[in-house]
Motif scaffolding. Structure first.
Motif, PDB file in Angstrom:
ATOM      1  N   THR A   1       0.841  -1.192   0.000  1.00 49.59           N
ATOM      2  CA  THR A   1       0.000   0.000   0.000  1.00 49.59           C
ATOM      3  C   THR A   1       0.879   1.245   0.000  1.00 49.59           C
ATOM      4  O   THR A   1       2.091   1.181   0.232  1.00 49.59           O
ATOM      5  N   SER A   2       0.261   2.387  -0.240  1.00 46.23           N
ATOM      6  CA  SER A   2       1.018   3.625  -0.410  1.00 46.23           C
ATOM      7  C   SER A   2       1.735   4.066   0.861  1.00 46.23           C
ATOM      8  O   SER A   2       2.718   4.812   0.792  1.00 46.23           O
ATOM      9  N   ASP A   3       1.254   3.615   2.027  1.00 47.94           N
ATOM     10  CA  ASP A   3       1.885   4.030   3.281  1.00 47.94           C
ATOM     11  C   ASP A   3       3.032   3.118   3.705  1.00 47.94           C
ATOM     12  O   ASP A   3       3.658   3.363   4.743  1.00 47.94           O
TER      13      ASP A   3
ATOM     14  N   ARG B  62       6.629   1.902   7.936  1.00 51.29           N
ATOM     15  CA  ARG B  62       5.474   2.802   7.777  1.00 51.29           C
ATOM     16  C   ARG B  62       5.859   4.136   8.398  1.00 51.29           C
ATOM     17  O   ARG B  62       6.016   4.245   9.600  1.00 51.29           O
TER      18      ARG B  62
END
Length: 438
Positions: free
Chosen positions: A316-318, A362
């Motif tokens: 995912t983008s994070d 993250r």
């Protein structure tokens, strides 16, 4: 345990002054302390007596030695999370202008809570309580600018809070996967006194993720709760699960597993069943970080090597990955970005051998990491000799095939019959085509 109902009894004390002063109305909770207003006199030696009603014996006498009180708290039955809470602020006689409102344990006005329903008779219903609703609930009674507070304690039994994010771990025989699940029963409530008899069963289930390589979407039962006594887990799957936490304390239903593989990816659910169909559940998702090389962990000098760090699905983008090369190697000479999930070594060299570590981040928090040992070897002489012999054999076979093809073509040309040449008659006096007379 569908709901908990509590009644807060409010008494009205109508105190009449013997001096003809204005009568005073004071609200107070049954069993709690009531403070009675009085005027100030110049000396504490004055004897002050309070009477309840008319022509009665003195209720309270106050002098320099102080006044007498009585305080008591009545227990309220515990409530399972997810059920409705019903409370009532009961007043035997309400004077005009009396107002009632409710405060949560966080001292929040319940008029601002969408879950709360407050009725004209002072009753309160809170839908789907959580562990945040545990504590002192307060009914505030206001009359003539004075406030009286009636409190009751509400106990909410729930499982440990769910993880807002997945549990991240990595493929390793040394990795420990811990799946937390325990009762949050605040003291002084006793587990054995109030809960053990109402439990009907429980289980741990596992739903593999598509990346786990097993039956996707098929729920597997890992363990069942045996009522005993004592309570104990019965493991159904041979997954090397550690259930010893329940043997140490009945409040802890957690599982753990040493040695993590990509097959452990998926969703885990802890469920405890009570009487009347009540169930407490906690679900958590486990993400397993894995790294592998292509074509193999062992490569030859000059060969292209690809390293892949993955959760079994696109990040995912994070989420970001960070590659840590061996001490003697460097990421600057590689063509791939250091934060890419795919790392390419165009031409492997001796300095590229060693432990490569992939870290999952993250923002500024490292979630987990995984390592792979890459071996870079030189091609041995016997391998080169074998390659040379194989190459020579291939060339010989090709030459042999080419010779056969040329030989066949030559034979076809020799044996093929030649066609005769067409003879053309030439005349001295050519004439145009047509019929002529002799």
């Amino acid at each position: 345990m569908k709901c908990v109902s509590g009644f807060l009894s409010i008494i009205i004390a109508l105190f009449i002054s013997s001096t003809g002063a204005e009568d005073v109305v004071v609200y107070g909770q049954v069993g709690e302390t009531v403070t009675l207003p009085r005027s100030k006199w110049g000396s504490e030696r004055v004897l002050v007596q309070w009477f309840f009603g008319i022509d009665t014996q003195p209720l309270i006498s106050r002098n320099s030695h102080g006044r007498e009180t009585i305080v008591s708290v009545q227990p309220v039955s515990p409530l399972l999370a997810g059920k409705n809470l019903n409370l009532k602020c009961d007043i035997e006689e309400i004077f005009k202008g009396t107002q009632r409102r409710w405060l949560s344990p966080q001292k929040q006005d319940l008029n601002e809570d969408k879950r709360a329903q407050i009725r004209n008779d002072g009753s309160l219903t809170v839908m789907s309580v959580t562990d945040q609703d545990h504590g002192e609930w307060t009914c505030v009674v206001t009359y003539q600018g004075r406030e009286a507070y009636a409190n009751t304690h509400v106990t909410v039994i729930d499982l440990s809070p769910a993880h807002p994010q997945p549990i991240y771990t990595s493929v390793s025989s040394l990795s420990l996967l811990h799946l937390p699940c325990f009762f949050s029963i605040p003291p002084p409530l006793s587990w054995s006194d109030s809960q053990e008899k109402s439990i009907q069963g429980g289980r741990w289930t596992f739903t593999p993720s598509p990346a786990a390589g097993s039956l996707t979407g098929v729920v597997q039962t890992l363990a069942n709760l045996s009522l005993g006594p004592p309570l104990a887990w019965v493991v159904n799957q041979k997954r090397e699960l550690d259930v010893s936490a329940l043997q140490r304390t009945n409040l802890n239903l957690s599982l753990s597993k040493k040695g993590v593989t990509e097959g452990d990816r998926g969703e885990y659910t802890c469920a405890v069943e009570f009487q009347r169909g009540d169930t407490l559940k906690r679900s958590m998702r486990v993400e397993v970080l894995q790294v592998f090389s292509s074509p193999a962990p062992v490569a030859f000098v000059g060969q292209e090597v690809n390293l892949t760090c993955t959760l079994g699905h696109p990040l995912t983008s994070d989420l970001k990955v960070k590659w840590i090369p061996p001490r003697q190697s460097s990421l600057l000479v590689l063509g791939s970005a250091p934060d890419s999930a795919h790392l390419t070594i165009p031409e492997a060299r001796d300095i590229n051998g060693g432990r490569w570590r992939c870290e999952l981040w993250r923002n500024k928090t490292k979630l987990t990491s995984v390592e792979i040992t890459l071996k870079i070897e030189r091609v041995p002489m016997d391998v080169w000799l074998l390659v040379t012999i194989c190459g020579a054999a291939v060339i010989f076979v090709l030459l042999l095939i080419l010779t056969v093809i040329l030989n066949r073509r030559h034979r076809q040309r020799v044996t093929m019959p030649r066609r005769g040449k067409r003879r053309i008659c030439r005349c001295k006096d050519p004439q145009p085509k047509g019929f002529y007379r002799n």
